[in-house]
Design an enzyme around this catalytic site. Sequence first.
Site, mmCIF file in Angstrom:
data_model
loop_
_atom_site.group_PDB
_atom_site.id
_atom_site.type_symbol
_atom_site.label_atom_id
_atom_site.label_comp_id
_atom_site.label_asym_id
_atom_site.label_seq_id
_atom_site.Cartn_x
_atom_site.Cartn_y
_atom_site.Cartn_z
ATOM 1 N N ASP A 1 -13.553 8.622 -4.838
ATOM 2 C CA ASP A 1 -14.281 7.417 -5.240
ATOM 3 C C ASP A 1 -15.157 6.954 -4.083
ATOM 4 O O ASP A 1 -15.099 7.502 -2.982
ATOM 5 C CB ASP A 1 -13.304 6.317 -5.658
ATOM 6 C CG ASP A 1 -12.378 5.918 -4.534
ATOM 7 O OD1 ASP A 1 -11.886 6.829 -3.802
ATOM 8 O OD2 ASP A 1 -12.145 4.711 -4.340
ATOM 9 N N ASP B 1 -4.133 11.353 -0.970
ATOM 10 C CA ASP B 1 -5.469 10.764 -0.990
ATOM 11 C C ASP B 1 -6.484 11.919 -0.967
ATOM 12 O O ASP B 1 -6.140 13.070 -0.692
ATOM 13 C CB ASP B 1 -5.628 9.841 0.222
ATOM 14 C CG ASP B 1 -6.841 8.943 0.092
ATOM 15 O OD1 ASP B 1 -7.508 8.984 -0.956
ATOM 16 O OD2 ASP B 1 -7.125 8.199 1.046
ATOM 17 N N ALA C 1 -10.744 -0.210 -0.731
ATOM 18 C CA ALA C 1 -11.653 -0.779 0.277
ATOM 19 C C ALA C 1 -11.304 -2.204 0.667
ATOM 20 O O ALA C 1 -12.181 -3.017 0.937
ATOM 21 C CB ALA C 1 -13.104 -0.698 -0.214
ATOM 22 N N CYS D 1 14.266 -10.088 15.734
ATOM 23 C CA CYS D 1 14.653 -9.137 14.692
ATOM 24 C C CYS D 1 16.074 -8.670 14.973
ATOM 25 O O CYS D 1 16.519 -8.686 16.121
ATOM 26 C CB CYS D 1 13.680 -7.947 14.729
ATOM 27 S SG CYS D 1 14.073 -6.651 13.541
#
Lengths: 526, 526
Positions: free
Chosen positions: A128, A93, A196, A279
């Site tokens: 961005d 990122d 986002a 689980c």
Amino acid sequence: MRDAFERRDADAAGRLGSLSVPRAGVTVETPALLPVINPHIRTVEPSTLEAEFGAEILITNGYIFYKSDEYRQRALDEGLHDLFDFSGAIMTDSGSFQLSEYGEITVTTEEILRFQHDIGSDIGTPVDIPTPPDVSHERAASELATTQERLELAETVDVGEMLVNAPVQGSTYPDLRERAAADAYATALDVFPVGAVVPLMNAYRYDDMVEVVLGAKRGLGADAPVHLFGAGHPMMFALAVAAGCDLFDSAAYALYARDGRYLTVDGTEHLDDLDYFPCACPVCAQRTPTELRETDDETREELLARHNLHVSYRELRTIKQAIRDGDLLELVETRARGHPAMLDGYRALLDGVDQLERNDPVSKGAFFYVSNESAHRPEVRRHHDRLDRLAVDGDRVLLSEGEENSRFDETWRLKPPFGPYPAALSDSYPLTAEVPERLDRDAYEAAAEGVRQLVEANPTVEFTVAHFEWPDDVLESLPDGVEVLALGDDSEYPDSGGQGDARPREANPNGDEPKDEYVDGDEDGQ
Amino acid sequence: MRDAFERRDADAAGRLGSLSVPRAGVTVETPALLPVINPHIRTVEPSTLEAEFGAEILITNGYIFYKSDEYRQRALDEGLHDLFDFSGAIMTDSGSFQLSEYGEITVTTEEILRFQHDIGSDIGTPVDIPTPPDVSHERAASELATTQERLELAETVDVGEMLVNAPVQGSTYPDLRERAAADAYATALDVFPVGAVVPLMNAYRYDDMVEVVLGAKRGLGADAPVHLFGAGHPMMFALAVAAGCDLFDSAAYALYARDGRYLTVDGTEHLDDLDYFPCACPVCAQRTPTELRETDDETREELLARHNLHVSYRELRTIKQAIRDGDLLELVETRARGHPAMLDGYRALLDGVDQLERNDPVSKGAFFYVSNESAHRPEVRRHHDRLDRLAVDGDRVLLSEGEENSRFDETWRLKPPFGPYPAALSDSYPLTAEVPERLDRDAYEAAAEGVRQLVEANPTVEFTVAHFEWPDDVLESLPDGVEVLALGDDSEYPDSGGQGDARPREANPNGDEPKDEYVDGDEDGQ
């Protein structure tokens, strides 16, 4: 034509595919999970992710390396693959997250892309603008213009074989997401993160998340790999895959573990609140919650992170198997019951039924009717839309939930939620559907809609509907001129042999064999 | 008063409890799974079941020992506990299954009970008559009389501390199941197996299974431990527990493994059809389906049996945690989407809402509205039934999905599916329910039913309903005289400040805190 992504199988808008990552020399099977690795806090080592969990790809933050006194030079010298001892693909990122959290970062798209390339990233990201939800349309559009400039700039940076992300922004405006996606798709960039969405996830706004994804998908071609950026909770993987997402990244497995939180496909539990582990993963099969609470902090955090990873990877395997079996929507149906907000998400997905229908294979394993929502699935819509292509023989036609009747020129079968179909199609998908004995109003209404479409396509034919206990108001909603016969204990066919005692049970309740399609279709719609 | 079974927690008609087994000197936590051990074929050793899976109880067939040249004398000499190397409780069957399969057996109730005692069984079984489904009422009643004779005979046999099963038969007739249960409960026997349900399971008739269990439960006291005999598929454990079953026995784990079949909570897969394991148990986390297919037959069968056990015990832990959290019905909602026949089972369970309501705790963790079926849950029924106990202050009362309005003497809240309630109860269970934004017709109809009950209890009060986009025909179904105001973009309250833009989102989407009850209730109904 993009060639990084290949779709191998499809279900609803979901795909099972492979993403070729040339710089890493690997092909990643999708849907894929990218565990987030923070170089400062490595709860589970990347080599363990690869060896024990089968991780083919991970993500780390290039901006953290860029700013780190400790790691910047090491990353430049050794490269991320050696630093992490990880042979799969590594995505980085750019710092956009830091930008959204702290308001500014000190790097440009050009610098950060070059840096990502230099530390050995396989998939890099420009800077961005992650526009938050619910801002004005004007602000969202204006920030989008900046993001688009960055993408166009990113195209010009020489990064060798490194793939580059083209984030799709646009806040909570599906029209902007669609436009952003179309503009991003028009660049030469490679992977399409829907950005986002974390604030939507945090607020359990899964319906808005679905609308945003469906908007973005409308702007992208079928060869675009789609990443739901920042989405790492396994409860929504199936929903997001069915909407068309291929990649997920999870910081949650580690962040939640630090907090004592335990992920499940139905939500989040706190270890302190558990008396039993729901689980069977190696962590949970070997100990009780009490035993785990009593271990030291570091071990407990790592074990919780391992459980969180097990449940996340398990869910991705479950999704892939569901796409193979053609029952992804059945899986989404199940997951939709984990939380009312997940039901909103599924209902929002079905509001996009026409978009799903364009991508959904025309033949799959079996259609299971398992809720009122099932009446709104793309297979039902497709059957209705195609009724006008089926030839009706005769002037007087019976549409019957019971037996044929020779007093009519022809008898078609009638089955909620699909409605009418010629008997010859009985063995074709989706009419082989398993439906419950106890039907709901949505199933009857959908069947009545099918009758309406058939009547409209054949205005000169006299239709009679023979039904088992349809609700009165659904019968009243049938088009004018349709005759109605109630089937029941005594047959009400005037001259028939009289069978229709009760709706017959399906002979083969499993019915799992693949069925043939019944009309030519464009299986590769998307 | 029976003292073998103690209920520690409850949800719907389900219980978390403990069964004291004096001869074994152990207490078994329920719901419990009894793996079936065939002495001739021990796929997984009893000692492994105890050490690795935490099995507290198992079941074996006393009649097989009785007839076995190889094991009869060994069992008499060593006792079952030493023979199996198992320190938990051991239940034995009597040969009734062989009777139902082969038509006859060569032992009497007295002989087989003595024999079971002599080989060290902790819970023995008389020879009942397992009447199959769908026989005539006359035959079912007549065979029931024989079973009841055997139970009364069993009471007279001296078996020391051994507990004795009192099977409840009655075919598919809930009235006979109820009578059989009441008669069995009137004996001094200890554990109550609901018998001959295997044919219903095999035909996926979960709705009939639920009706049979609810029938039996009506004849039994709350202190009766109930065993769903022969039911070992984890897909129906949650449904059966919610209907009131405490014990299950599984031969499926081993029989299915022999066939290459793989259990999941949504059904059965064949190993040959799996590309991915939808499971994280130690068997599935460490290998792929391809790898498992390539192992030798014996290892593969044992590994599949281990997976089948892991998923079964996991489901029981999930159920116990759900009972603790008060969200057992949410779990059943989820499981109901595994197959249309499971949905039938859940809908049949909700048809017994009054019976469930009598047993359901008045306050639980959180009510999640996750399907149209949620509108038919016992909490909704209870709220409606109690509306006539809530005092209405004033002559003109507003029932509002939006804000209060001072033009009325009092404003009550209005929330689908519950309907109206005084604002003071907003923080009380179940009115703290999480509901989706996208509501369904069943939710609106249930809310309208609540309005109807309130109007009926207060015939002189003028009520006004202020709603967000309820369907027209639901509004039309409101009692005569009820005024209707639509809330929307512009408030339609004539004199109010005007808020009601849109239905507000819930502030706390998790909302998991336990809530107080709001009326005195009989929490220990059953």
